[in-house]
Design a protein around this motif. Structure first.
Motif, PDB file in Angstrom:
ATOM      1  N   ALA A   1       0.837  -1.204   0.000  1.00  0.00           N
ATOM      2  CA  ALA A   1       0.000   0.000   0.000  1.00  0.00           C
ATOM      3  C   ALA A   1       0.871   1.253   0.000  1.00  0.00           C
ATOM      4  O   ALA A   1       0.577   2.233  -0.696  1.00  0.00           O
ATOM      5  CB  ALA A   1      -0.919  -0.004   1.218  1.00  0.00           C
ATOM      6  N   LEU A   2       1.956   1.206   0.752  1.00  0.00           N
ATOM      7  CA  LEU A   2       2.862   2.351   0.812  1.00  0.00           C
ATOM      8  C   LEU A   2       3.663   2.477  -0.478  1.00  0.00           C
ATOM      9  O   LEU A   2       3.834   3.573  -1.016  1.00  0.00           O
ATOM     10  CB  LEU A   2       3.810   2.190   2.005  1.00  0.00           C
ATOM     11  N   VAL A   3       4.149   1.338  -0.980  1.00  0.00           N
ATOM     12  CA  VAL A   3       4.949   1.336  -2.205  1.00  0.00           C
ATOM     13  C   VAL A   3       4.140   1.873  -3.387  1.00  0.00           C
ATOM     14  O   VAL A   3       4.610   2.737  -4.149  1.00  0.00           O
ATOM     15  CB  VAL A   3       5.456  -0.088  -2.517  1.00  0.00           C
TER      16      VAL A   3
ATOM     17  N   ASP B   1       1.053   9.352   0.410  1.00  0.00           N
ATOM     18  CA  ASP B   1       1.464   8.571   1.570  1.00  0.00           C
ATOM     19  C   ASP B   1       0.212   8.142   2.328  1.00  0.00           C
ATOM     20  O   ASP B   1      -0.419   8.964   3.005  1.00  0.00           O
ATOM     21  CB  ASP B   1       2.371   9.396   2.473  1.00  0.00           C
ATOM     22  N   LEU B   2      -0.161   6.883   2.193  1.00  0.00           N
ATOM     23  CA  LEU B   2      -1.397   6.409   2.818  1.00  0.00           C
ATOM     24  C   LEU B   2      -1.331   6.398   4.338  1.00  0.00           C
ATOM     25  O   LEU B   2      -2.359   6.248   4.996  1.00  0.00           O
ATOM     26  CB  LEU B   2      -1.725   5.000   2.301  1.00  0.00           C
ATOM     27  N   ARG B   3      -0.149   6.577   4.894  1.00  0.00           N
ATOM     28  CA  ARG B   3      -0.027   6.663   6.347  1.00  0.00           C
ATOM     29  C   ARG B   3      -0.632   7.956   6.881  1.00  0.00           C
ATOM     30  O   ARG B   3      -0.916   8.065   8.078  1.00  0.00           O
ATOM     31  CB  ARG B   3       1.443   6.561   6.756  1.00  0.00           C
ATOM     32  N   THR B   4      -0.819   8.923   5.991  1.00  0.00           N
ATOM     33  CA  THR B   4      -1.365  10.219   6.402  1.00  0.00           C
ATOM     34  C   THR B   4      -2.739  10.488   5.791  1.00  0.00           C
ATOM     35  O   THR B   4      -3.268  11.588   5.921  1.00  0.00           O
ATOM     36  CB  THR B   4      -0.405  11.360   5.979  1.00  0.00           C
ATOM     37  N   LYS B   5      -3.310   9.469   5.149  1.00  0.00           N
ATOM     38  CA  LYS B   5      -4.607   9.644   4.494  1.00  0.00           C
ATOM     39  C   LYS B   5      -5.604   8.605   5.018  1.00  0.00           C
ATOM     40  O   LYS B   5      -5.233   7.497   5.397  1.00  0.00           O
ATOM     41  CB  LYS B   5      -4.478   9.483   2.973  1.00  0.00           C
ATOM     42  N   GLY B   6      -6.869   8.964   4.997  1.00  0.00           N
ATOM     43  CA  GLY B   6      -7.900   8.034   5.442  1.00  0.00           C
ATOM     44  C   GLY B   6      -7.680   7.595   6.876  1.00  0.00           C
ATOM     45  O   GLY B   6      -7.475   8.421   7.779  1.00  0.00           O
TER      46      GLY B   6
ATOM     47  N   LEU C   1      -2.060   0.783   6.421  1.00  0.00           N
ATOM     48  CA  LEU C   1      -1.441   0.326   5.172  1.00  0.00           C
ATOM     49  C   LEU C   1      -2.052  -0.996   4.711  1.00  0.00           C
ATOM     50  O   LEU C   1      -1.388  -2.033   4.657  1.00  0.00           O
ATOM     51  CB  LEU C   1       0.074   0.179   5.370  1.00  0.00           C
ATOM     52  N   GLY C   2      -3.317  -0.941   4.391  1.00  0.00           N
ATOM     53  CA  GLY C   2      -4.024  -2.121   3.918  1.00  0.00           C
ATOM     54  C   GLY C   2      -4.848  -1.805   2.694  1.00  0.00           C
ATOM     55  O   GLY C   2      -4.959  -0.644   2.266  1.00  0.00           O
ATOM     56  N   GLY C   3      -5.454  -2.832   2.116  1.00  0.00           N
ATOM     57  CA  GLY C   3      -6.226  -2.661   0.903  1.00  0.00           C
ATOM     58  C   GLY C   3      -7.458  -1.801   1.077  1.00  0.00           C
ATOM     59  O   GLY C   3      -7.827  -1.047   0.165  1.00  0.00           O
ATOM     60  N   THR C   4      -8.095  -1.883   2.233  1.00  0.00           N
ATOM     61  CA  THR C   4      -9.315  -1.104   2.463  1.00  0.00           C
ATOM     62  C   THR C   4      -9.024   0.388   2.426  1.00  0.00           C
ATOM     63  O   THR C   4      -9.722   1.160   1.753  1.00  0.00           O
ATOM     64  CB  THR C   4      -9.950  -1.466   3.815  1.00  0.00           C
ATOM     65  N   ASN C   5      -7.992   0.806   3.138  1.00  0.00           N
ATOM     66  CA  ASN C   5      -7.649   2.228   3.143  1.00  0.00           C
ATOM     67  C   ASN C   5      -7.120   2.670   1.787  1.00  0.00           C
ATOM     68  O   ASN C   5      -7.412   3.785   1.334  1.00  0.00           O
ATOM     69  CB  ASN C   5      -6.608   2.514   4.231  1.00  0.00           C
ATOM     70  N   ALA C   6      -6.364   1.811   1.119  1.00  0.00           N
ATOM     71  CA  ALA C   6      -5.867   2.135  -0.214  1.00  0.00           C
ATOM     72  C   ALA C   6      -7.032   2.358  -1.175  1.00  0.00           C
ATOM     73  O   ALA C   6      -7.025   3.297  -1.979  1.00  0.00           O
ATOM     74  CB  ALA C   6      -4.964   1.021  -0.728  1.00  0.00           C
ATOM     75  N   GLY C   7      -8.043   1.498  -1.089  1.00  0.00           N
ATOM     76  CA  GLY C   7      -9.220   1.639  -1.933  1.00  0.00           C
ATOM     77  C   GLY C   7     -10.020   2.871  -1.601  1.00  0.00           C
ATOM     78  O   GLY C   7     -10.548   3.549  -2.496  1.00  0.00           O
ATOM     79  N   ARG C   8     -10.103   3.180  -0.318  1.00  0.00           N
ATOM     80  CA  ARG C   8     -10.863   4.349   0.115  1.00  0.00           C
ATOM     81  C   ARG C   8     -10.215   5.645  -0.386  1.00  0.00           C
ATOM     82  O   ARG C   8     -10.905   6.572  -0.804  1.00  0.00           O
ATOM     83  CB  ARG C   8     -10.940   4.367   1.646  1.00  0.00           C
TER      84      ARG C   8
ATOM     85  N   PHE D   1       7.677  -0.958  11.992  1.00  0.00           N
ATOM     86  CA  PHE D   1       6.792  -1.917  12.660  1.00  0.00           C
ATOM     87  C   PHE D   1       5.347  -1.424  12.775  1.00  0.00           C
ATOM     88  O   PHE D   1       4.625  -1.796  13.694  1.00  0.00           O
ATOM     89  CB  PHE D   1       7.351  -2.271  14.049  1.00  0.00           C
ATOM     90  N   LYS D   2       4.944  -0.610  11.803  1.00  0.00           N
ATOM     91  CA  LYS D   2       3.560  -0.134  11.760  1.00  0.00           C
ATOM     92  C   LYS D   2       2.953  -0.562  10.427  1.00  0.00           C
ATOM     93  O   LYS D   2       3.308  -0.024   9.377  1.00  0.00           O
ATOM     94  CB  LYS D   2       3.497   1.384  11.907  1.00  0.00           C
ATOM     95  N   GLY D   3       2.042  -1.543  10.464  1.00  0.00           N
ATOM     96  CA  GLY D   3       1.516  -2.104   9.228  1.00  0.00           C
ATOM     97  C   GLY D   3       0.018  -2.251   9.197  1.00  0.00           C
ATOM     98  O   GLY D   3      -0.724  -1.485   9.821  1.00  0.00           O
ATOM     99  N   GLY D   4      -0.439  -3.283   8.486  1.00  0.00           N
ATOM    100  CA  GLY D   4      -1.863  -3.496   8.272  1.00  0.00           C
ATOM    101  C   GLY D   4      -2.533  -4.321   9.355  1.00  0.00           C
ATOM    102  O   GLY D   4      -1.992  -4.509  10.444  1.00  0.00           O
ATOM    103  N   LYS D   5      -3.703  -4.855   9.008  1.00  0.00           N
ATOM    104  CA  LYS D   5      -4.523  -5.551   9.991  1.00  0.00           C
ATOM    105  C   LYS D   5      -4.645  -7.047   9.730  1.00  0.00           C
ATOM    106  O   LYS D   5      -5.466  -7.729  10.337  1.00  0.00           O
ATOM    107  CB  LYS D   5      -5.911  -4.906  10.062  1.00  0.00           C
TER     108      LYS D   5
END
Length: 207
Positions: free
Chosen positions: A22-24, A33-38, A42-49, A101-105
């Motif tokens: 998701a970050l790449v 940077d999806l870490r600062t959005k939604g 860093l998962g598919g749900t937030n990437a899609g959103r 060490f901060k990732g998805g669900k």
């Protein structure tokens, strides 16, 4: 030699799991940077959103495939190695060394684990399709990805226990791995559970 291969596969699984697609994709292609959005996840749900449905599906697919590849490689060592490597991949996804060490669900990687053991280890599609049907059913009824994910995780554990209720080493290891992944998915959705209770959890609109 076996122990070296075993440890090498588990380490490979963790490192593959740590790759934050998701970050790449977000930063590399969309300069976002999806870490600062939604939700910041860093998962598919937030990437899609944030970036659209197609990007979300791409991230989910890649997160699934990284587990499938890891388990496939480890299956040449042993069944136990394959399962441990799959779990390590899920752990890496949640706590990636490449992103502090901060990732998805662990939802997509859990399905990657279930798909890979269905194909390469136990040759039984029920391990994957049972939880998938539960996920899609709960998503259709309640429109909440978090609730559907937790339900699918619990379903997978119940199903695996019922299909492998014996005292062989591989069956016991599979049950332990399944329980561990269910707990992992549930714990990673702790904040979502509170939102569900308070009626503030977001709902999808495309189903």
């Amino acid at each position: 030699m076996f122990l070296v291969k075993f440890i090498g596969c588990v380490l490979l699984g963790y490192l593959l799991g740590s790759v934050p697609f998701a970050l790449v994709i977000g930063k590399g292609i969309y300069k976002t940077d999806l870490r600062t959005k939604g939700s910041g996840n860093l998962g598919g749900t937030n990437a899609g959103r944030v970036l659209g449905k197609k990007v979300g599906l791409l991230v989910i697919s890649l997160d699934i495939l990284k587990v499938v590849f890891a388990v496939w490689a480890a299956s040449y060592v042993s069944t136990a190695c394959a399962m441990c490597t799959g779990v390590a991949c899920c752990v890496g996804h949640c706590w990636p060394v490449f992103n502090h060490f901060k990732g998805g669900k662990a939802v997509a990687t859990m399905f990657g684990f279930l798909l890979s053991i269905s194909i390469f280890v136990f040759h039984n599609g029920l391990y994957f399709f049972g939880p998938l049907v539960m996920f899609l059913s709960m998503l259709y009824i309640f429109k909440m990805v978090s609730l559907a994910s937790i339900s699918a995780a619990i379903c997978s554990t119940i199903q695996i226990v019922s299909l492998n209720f014996s005292f062989s080493v591989n069956n016991c290891l599979l049950i332990i791995a399944s329980i561990g992944l269910s707990l992992l998915v549930t714990i990673r959705h702790k904040a979502n559970i509170e939102k569900v209770k308070s009626g503030k959890e977001g709902k999808i609109t495309w189903m």
